[in-house]
Write an enzyme that holds these catalytic residues in place. Structure first.
Site, mmCIF file in Angstrom:
data_model
loop_
_atom_site.group_PDB
_atom_site.id
_atom_site.type_symbol
_atom_site.label_atom_id
_atom_site.label_comp_id
_atom_site.label_asym_id
_atom_site.label_seq_id
_atom_site.Cartn_x
_atom_site.Cartn_y
_atom_site.Cartn_z
ATOM 1 N N CYS A 2 -35.378 75.519 4.399
ATOM 2 C CA CYS A 2 -35.924 75.408 5.987
ATOM 3 C C CYS A 2 -37.398 75.461 6.305
ATOM 4 C CB CYS A 2 -35.225 76.653 6.538
ATOM 5 S SG CYS A 2 -33.328 77.063 6.381
ATOM 6 N N ARG A 27 -38.031 69.553 5.683
ATOM 7 C CA ARG A 27 -37.424 70.713 4.764
ATOM 8 C C ARG A 27 -36.066 71.157 5.372
ATOM 9 N NH1 ARG A 27 -40.876 73.680 2.078
ATOM 10 N NH2 ARG A 27 -39.646 75.332 2.131
ATOM 11 N N TRP A 76 -32.119 73.983 7.416
ATOM 12 C CA TRP A 76 -31.300 73.339 6.319
ATOM 13 C C TRP A 76 -30.058 74.518 5.952
ATOM 14 C CZ3 TRP A 76 -30.436 68.681 4.754
ATOM 15 C CH2 TRP A 76 -29.705 68.440 3.448
ATOM 16 N N ASN A 112 -36.647 81.632 5.954
ATOM 17 C CA ASN A 112 -36.517 80.383 5.113
ATOM 18 C C ASN A 112 -35.842 81.069 3.706
ATOM 19 O OD1 ASN A 112 -36.542 78.131 3.187
ATOM 20 N ND2 ASN A 112 -38.634 78.166 2.961
ATOM 21 N N GLY A 113 -35.052 80.827 2.959
ATOM 22 C CA GLY A 113 -34.728 81.367 1.899
ATOM 23 C C GLY A 113 -33.247 81.640 1.868
ATOM 24 N N GLU A 495 -27.631 57.113 -15.660
ATOM 25 C CA GLU A 495 -28.421 57.449 -14.826
ATOM 26 C C GLU A 495 -29.761 56.847 -15.007
ATOM 27 O OE1 GLU A 495 -28.026 58.595 -11.919
ATOM 28 O OE2 GLU A 495 -29.727 59.936 -11.259
ATOM 29 N N LYS A 499 -31.791 54.676 -12.220
ATOM 30 C CA LYS A 499 -33.249 55.312 -11.830
ATOM 31 C C LYS A 499 -34.278 54.279 -11.914
ATOM 32 C CE LYS A 499 -32.475 57.846 -9.572
ATOM 33 N NZ LYS A 499 -31.252 58.355 -9.326
ATOM 34 N N GLU A 502 -33.283 50.917 -9.444
ATOM 35 C CA GLU A 502 -33.487 51.014 -8.240
ATOM 36 C C GLU A 502 -34.732 51.083 -7.451
ATOM 37 O OE1 GLU A 502 -31.325 54.181 -6.317
ATOM 38 O OE2 GLU A 502 -31.797 55.327 -7.945
ATOM 39 N N HIS A 518 -20.432 44.129 -29.291
ATOM 40 C CA HIS A 518 -19.363 43.349 -28.618
ATOM 41 C C HIS A 518 -19.584 42.277 -27.664
ATOM 42 C CE1 HIS A 518 -16.464 45.632 -30.918
ATOM 43 N NE2 HIS A 518 -17.044 46.664 -30.573
ATOM 44 N N LYS A 617 -30.654 56.138 2.289
ATOM 45 C CA LYS A 617 -30.217 57.452 1.687
ATOM 46 C C LYS A 617 -28.676 57.721 1.611
ATOM 47 C CE LYS A 617 -31.412 61.185 -0.339
ATOM 48 N NZ LYS A 617 -31.544 61.071 -1.887
#
Ligand code: F6R
Length: 622
Positions: A2, A27, A76, A112-113, A495, A499, A502, A518, A617
């Site tokens: 946050c 944040r 958040w 925050n935490g 992955e 990365k 994209e 093959h 996103k």
């Protein structure tokens, strides 16, 4: 994650606080709130859900909240839905509403935490007559400070240090006390907090950009330290309440660099946040050395009765499912199939109550994943969402939710959310192995210890980033890149390839190493880059032979392998080493060099790393 801000001085606080929060919106952005007081008057609290502009509208850009001392927060969610009642600031009083309006309370605070032992502290406070209006850990901390403040009557610093000794977890706290009209008290452990000073003013914030417009002179408050801010003066204290002197630092960054914490891009910042994302997610699932999934509602009995697991997701989240498939099957012997969410509805997958359908999603809003979840529910399966955004649609609709604690991810290409998802599914696999009896108590303990070592090992991989930066400059003009591996190494290759493509726009493909011959091997030409992921000891030799087949057709080879396995170096042109760990968890380490490779290649090609073309996103269309 946050963002918190605070101001005390001669100017009106609310517009300054709103401006600071705007720069901290990265944040968190599910709700926001302010508490402002005007001299001896009571603090007035205003909160709004959604993005910050709702709070700005509600307060007429801060003009309707008079006062020269205040604190603010952008949230958040970690504990409790993103609702008005859970939005900060929180108050110590036993109020019935959401703690808004003119508040009678002695203490008002933002945080925050994550407070890990908030449940037991809440019970203690309830025994002392405190009532709670929200589901947050923050309300518990604010009330605990109030409790010590009234019990010992020594003052705010004493009440705060007593609270710090009692709570477990991480926090950056900003508190106002009714009896101290133009002062703000702050405390910190493991969450960022800076204190700024200027003529007749003092500021606090989670991050430099929030106050850069007003001052460049800051104190970096240390772990387990307290600060007392009044207009033009900052005093700092240690945990004993003794005054300490901190050095004043002059910030030289420009505002944009400051927002990214000094990193050139959000993606690089988020890559570096992975140790914390993995640690926080794991800590939320481990209690007293055992995995505890009670927060998700998944019980050991439920795990025991499962006949199969179906994992469904999109993109990188689907790659997490691919990795988890190997881990769960190998550890717990439960059959797992992994389906692309966009294809899920076109299959007639048999499922019933003994099937657990796991939907993995960072945003919790991906349309295909949501559609798959709804279909699974319709078909009578038990559903579990592994989601990063608290209160998102997928989180709300699934029977069970396991939250990852990666914090907001800004870069379009996921990194830290991927890693947090991976560790969450690893923890699930380990618990299943224990429940199913495929892991002994000793193995169970060892696996948990191994998982706990992952954050520090990721940090070690990050230390070697310059070599990857150098290598990426050599491959920046590549036309095609192939990522190959077997088993879990294949899942990581998927992955790594995504990365790369994209954000660098270089065509790349991931192949199960044995499958190349093959058909795809016909694409290998002189200097085609082939990257082998070589971490699964029983498959390394075979994948190395597949790489040799490519080399004899002109390919240039890079290998990622475990430290100590120096045989790979003889067969490839460039080797990257990752620390040793239990091979089930190696994806968490092997993915990091691949993220860095994609990142640096994109930078070398001069592309928009954080916002690659044609992508969004959160994909909320099918
Ligand atoms: C790739 C990436 C995407 C997402 C996918 C699913 O870097 O970020 O492939 O993983 O769009 O998104 P969520 O996890 O929000 O459902």
């Amino acid at each position: 994650m946050c963002g918190i801000v605070g101001y005390t001085g001669e100017k009106q606080a609310a517009p300054i606080l709103l401006d600071g929060l705007k720069r901290l919106e990265y944040r968190g952005y599910d709700s926001a709130g302010l508490a402002v007081r005007d001299g001896r008057a009571l603090a007035e609290v205003v909160k709004a859900t959604g993005k910050l502009y709702h709070l700005a509208d509600k307060t007429d850009m801060g003009r309707s909240l008079p006062g020269t001392c205040g604190i603010g927060h952008t949230r958040w969610a970690t504990h409790g839905d993103p609702s008005l009642v859970n939005a900060h600031p929180h108050v110590s009083g036993n109020c019935s509403g959401s703690g808004s309006g003119k508040v009678e309370s002695d203490v008002v605070g933002v945080h925050n935490g994550i407070i890990e032992n908030y449940g037991e502290l809440k019970e203690k406070l309830m025994r002392h007559g405190y009532r709670f209006y929200s589901d947050t850990d923050t309300e518990v901390v604010v009330k605990l400070v109030d409790y010590y403040y009234k019990k010992y009557k020594i003052g705010p610093v004493d009440a705060i240090t007593r609270t710090m000794v009692r709570v477990r977890g991480s926090y950056a706290l900003a508190l106002m006390f009714k009896d101290y009209p133009d002062e703000i008290f702050a405390a910190r452990k493991d969450s960022p907090l800076i204190i700024g000073t200027a003529e007749n003013a003092a500021f606090l914030a989670s991050d430099v950009p929030a106050i850069l417009k007003y001052t460049r002179s800051v104190y970096y408050i240390g772990n387990l330290q307290v600060a007392r801010l009044s207009p033009g003066s900052v005093k700092c204290y240690d945990l004993n309440g003794d005054e300490i002197t901190l050095p004043l630092t002059e910030i030289t960054w420009d505002a944009e660099a400051a927002e990214k914490g000094g990193y050139e891009h959000f993606m690089l910042k988020e890559i570096h946040e992975q140790p914390a994302a993995v640690r926080d997610t794991l800590n939320s699932l481990v209690r007293n050395g055992k995995i505890d999934l009670t927060s998700s509602g998944i019980t050991d009995d439920m795990l025991l009765s499962l006949s199969q697991i179906i994992i469904t997701a999109c993109g990188s989240a689907w790659h997490v499912g691919m990795a988890a498939q190997y881990v769960i099957e190998d550890m717990a012997g439960v059959p797992v199939r992994v389906e692309l969410a966009s294809e899920f509805r076109y299959r007639s997958l048999p499922m019933d109550r003994s099937t657990l359908v796991i939907v993995i999603s960072q945003s919790g809003e991906t349309a295909d994943s949501l559609a798959a979840l709804r279909l699974a529910k319709e078909k009578g399966a038990e559903t579990l969402a592994v989601v990063n955004v608290v209160g998102s649609t997928i989180a709300r609709e699934a029977d069970h939710v396991l939250y990852t604690l990666a914090g907001p991810e800004i870069a379009v290409a996921t990194t830290k959310a991927y890693s947090a998802q991976l560790i969450a599914l690893d923890a699930l696999a380990v618990q299943m192995a224990m429940v199913k009896g495929t892991a002994s108590a000793e193995q169970y303990g060892h696996l948990i210890e191994e998982m706990a070592s992952i954050p520090e090992k990721i940090a070690r991989v990050l230390e070697d980033k310059e070599r990857l930066q150098w290598f990426s400059s050599k491959i920046a003009n590549a036309h095609d890149i192939f990522f190959i591996g077997r088993g879990l190494d294949y899942a990581i290759s998927l992955e790594g390839s995504l990365k790369m493509k994209e954000i660098s726009y270089i065509h790349s493909e991931a192949y199960a190493a044995g499958e190349l011959k093959h058909g795809t091997i016909s694409l290998i030409e002189k200097n085609t880059l082939v990257i082998g992921v070589l971490t699964q000891s029983r498959m390394i030799e075979k994948t190395v032979s597949n790489m040799a087949e490519c080399k004899s057709r002109g390919a240039y080879l890079m290998g990622i392998t475990t430290n100590g396995d120096f045989s790979v170096e003889d067969s490839v042109n460039f080797t990257v080493y990752i620390p040793r760990t239990d091979e089930h968890f190696v994806s968490s380490l092997a993915v990091v060099p691949l993220q860095l490779l994609g990142y640096y290649t994109s930078v070398n090609r001069g592309l928009d790393v954080d916002k690659p073309r044609n992508l969004a996103k959160s994909v909320t269309v099918e």
